[in-house]
Design a protein around this motif. Structure first.
Motif, PDB file in Angstrom:
ATOM      1  N   SER A 244     -23.100  16.712 -87.939  1.00  0.00           N
ATOM      2  CA  SER A 244     -22.306  16.816 -89.168  1.00  0.00           C
ATOM      3  C   SER A 244     -22.536  15.594 -90.058  1.00  0.00           C
ATOM      4  O   SER A 244     -21.880  15.433 -91.074  1.00  0.00           O
ATOM      5  N   HIS A 246     -24.397  13.225 -92.862  1.00  0.00           N
ATOM      6  CA  HIS A 246     -25.248  13.457 -94.036  1.00  0.00           C
ATOM      7  C   HIS A 246     -26.694  13.217 -93.605  1.00  0.00           C
ATOM      8  O   HIS A 246     -26.946  12.317 -92.788  1.00  0.00           O
ATOM      9  N   GLU A 249     -27.553   8.509 -95.473  1.00  0.00           N
ATOM     10  CA  GLU A 249     -26.506   7.733 -96.139  1.00  0.00           C
ATOM     11  C   GLU A 249     -27.079   6.361 -96.448  1.00  0.00           C
ATOM     12  O   GLU A 249     -27.763   5.766 -95.613  1.00  0.00           O
ATOM     13  N   ALA A 258     -24.263   9.392-100.367  1.00  0.00           N
ATOM     14  CA  ALA A 258     -24.654  10.492 -99.476  1.00  0.00           C
ATOM     15  C   ALA A 258     -25.820  11.212-100.144  1.00  0.00           C
ATOM     16  O   ALA A 258     -25.687  11.728-101.256  1.00  0.00           O
ATOM     17  N   PRO A 260     -28.900  14.085-100.169  1.00  0.00           N
ATOM     18  CA  PRO A 260     -29.133  15.398 -99.541  1.00  0.00           C
ATOM     19  C   PRO A 260     -30.413  15.451 -98.719  1.00  0.00           C
ATOM     20  O   PRO A 260     -31.229  14.529 -98.736  1.00  0.00           O
ATOM     21  N   ASP A 261     -30.594  16.568 -98.026  1.00  0.00           N
ATOM     22  CA  ASP A 261     -31.727  16.816 -97.129  1.00  0.00           C
ATOM     23  C   ASP A 261     -33.053  16.523 -97.839  1.00  0.00           C
ATOM     24  O   ASP A 261     -33.411  17.209 -98.800  1.00  0.00           O
ATOM     25  N   TRP A 279     -14.980  10.836-102.268  1.00  0.00           N
ATOM     26  CA  TRP A 279     -16.383  11.039-102.639  1.00  0.00           C
ATOM     27  C   TRP A 279     -16.443  11.681-104.029  1.00  0.00           C
ATOM     28  O   TRP A 279     -15.616  12.536-104.362  1.00  0.00           O
ATOM     29  N   THR A 281     -19.233  13.499-106.728  1.00  0.00           N
ATOM     30  CA  THR A 281     -20.599  14.025-106.884  1.00  0.00           C
ATOM     31  C   THR A 281     -21.201  13.498-108.181  1.00  0.00           C
ATOM     32  O   THR A 281     -20.548  13.540-109.237  1.00  0.00           O
TER      33      THR A 281
END
Ligand SMILES: NC(=O)c1ccc[n+]([C@@H]2O[C@H](COP(=O)([O-])OP(=O)(O)OC[C@H]3O[C@@H](n4cnc5c(N)ncnc54)[C@H](O)[C@@H]3O)[C@@H](O)[C@H]2O)c1
Length: 355
Positions: A244, A246, A249, A258, A260-261, A279, A281
């Motif tokens: 779970s 990120h 980070e 954070a 993303p993939d 957090w 975005t």
């Protein structure tokens, strides 16, 4: 394009939208795969590997073969005077990767290397945030990739379990290219690894149920010491069910990002500020929008020697990964000989329209 397996489908989809990349010919050791890949596509010839390498219409070879063949195919293409762009990892051993770069310098041709996912909006928005000081001074990063193993879905998964594969050489390029993009080059590493099973069972396709040998570490963890002094902690596993965490980070003195993939082009970047309660975005501030695999080739076609998904970056990351494995074997910290400039940031821009 040499190598018409699973990943070639994603490149073929990109060729329909990339304005400066034109597919003229394909080849595969297994000719039927090359034929199937371009069935119904006008104007793309199916050739043998040797024919493709000397074809006058080909100026750049896109190498989508398995890792063990990357350097060999690159070297043949370079010897024929072609530019090359290889799927990751750049090569299996650091030595053969260095040979590819040396041969290309000698021949005066360009060398590009996947992954180009880090040129998308996800990693590039994170980079803009770091460069703009959103998290203050970067101190550390954590990169986590866990999966139970690609043999569950890939019909020919042998290459994932031999040197050149494993979670580090297979998935590490996405994470380490992103870490170098965000925090700069790596100067030393410390690693540890394990492989608790000596074989795996293929889970799909015509070879379903067949067992294949495992000759590389399948759980690898390590610390990357960046030249900047920042420390990245890496966990790459084909031995775990899920995480779970990120994917990446990045911790700074003023906040945590954070990311993303890095195996995707897009995804939200979020920040938790020292002064904030939750957090947040961030808006997209960098990267090629709606990009797909092949955008690195487009970047190479338009920028020439200034290409971002460069062979030099691929080689630096290969040296880092092999050094992590060396460190795991010896129990000692390993210094990294190569360095690389962070590729120029990608301003928020769309994929150029066709034509
Ligand atoms: N499968 C994925 O999801 C994925 C994603 C990103 C990157 N990649 C990378 O792309 C590369 C290819 O992966 P794949 O999944 O498409 O593998 P694959 O096994 O499905 O396809 C590889 C193809 O290359 C051909 N080939 C192998 N050696 C060759 C040689 N010397 N000359 C000509 N053809 C040769 C094979 O016959 C095969 O058709 C790997 O480096 C992999 O790491 C794969």
């Amino acid at each position: 394009m040499i190598g018409c397996g699973v990943i070639s489908k994603q490149y073929l989809a990109s060729f329909d939208v990339l304005p400066d990349v034109q597919l003229v010919a394909v080849a595969d050791l297994d000719r039927s795969r090359a034929e199937a890949a371009v069935e119904g596509r006008e104007g793309v010839r199916v050739l043998s590997v040797e024919e493709l390498l000397v074809d006058p219409e080909v100026d750049t070879v896109l190498n989508l073969t398995i890792p063990a063949a990357h350097a060999e195919v690159d070297l043949k293409a370079i010897a024929a005077g072609k530019n090359v762009y290889s799927e990751k990892p750049f090569a299996v051993t650091t030595e053969e990767g260095a040979q590819v770069l040396a041969a290309a310098r000698e021949a005066g041709v360009l060398v590009g290397s996947a992954p180009d996912t880090v040129l998308g909006t996800g990693t590039q928005t994170a980079r803009t945030a770091i460069d703009q000081g959103v998290i203050g001074a970067p101190v550390a990063a954590m990169a986590t990739m866990v999966t139970p193993g690609h043999e569950r879905w890939h019909p020919q998964p042998d290459f994932y379990y031999v040197p050149g594969g494993g979670p580090l050489l297979d998935m590490g390029p996405y994470y380490i290219h992103a870490l170098v993009t965000l925090l700069g080059p790596v100067s030393a590493v410390i690693g540890a690894g394990s492989r608790l099973r000596s074989e795996r069972t293929i889970g799909s396709g015509p070879r379903e149920g067949e067992t294949i040998p495992v000759t590389t570490d399948t759980h690898v963890t390590g610390v990357l010491v960046h030249e900047s002094g920042a420390l990245s902690t890496l966990v790459m596993s084909f031995d775990a069910v899920a995480s779970s965490a990120h994917p990446i980070e990045v911790h700074g003195t003023e906040g945590t990002l954070a990311v993303p993939d890095p195996n995707r082009f897009d995804g939200d970047v979020a920040v938790r500020r020292l002064s904030g309660a939750d957090w947040e975005t961030l808006p997209v501030t960098g990267g090629y929008r709606e990009a797909g695999r092949g955008i690195g080739l487009q970047d190479m076609a338009t920028r020439g020697e200034g290409l971002r998904a460069s062979g030099e970056l691929g080689q630096h990351v290969l040296e880092v990964m092999n050094a992590v494995l060396d460190s795991a074997r010896s129990g000692h910290r390993v210094e990294i000989a190569s360095t690389v400039e962070r590729p120029e940031a990608v301003a928020a821009e769309g994929v150029p329209a066709q034509g």
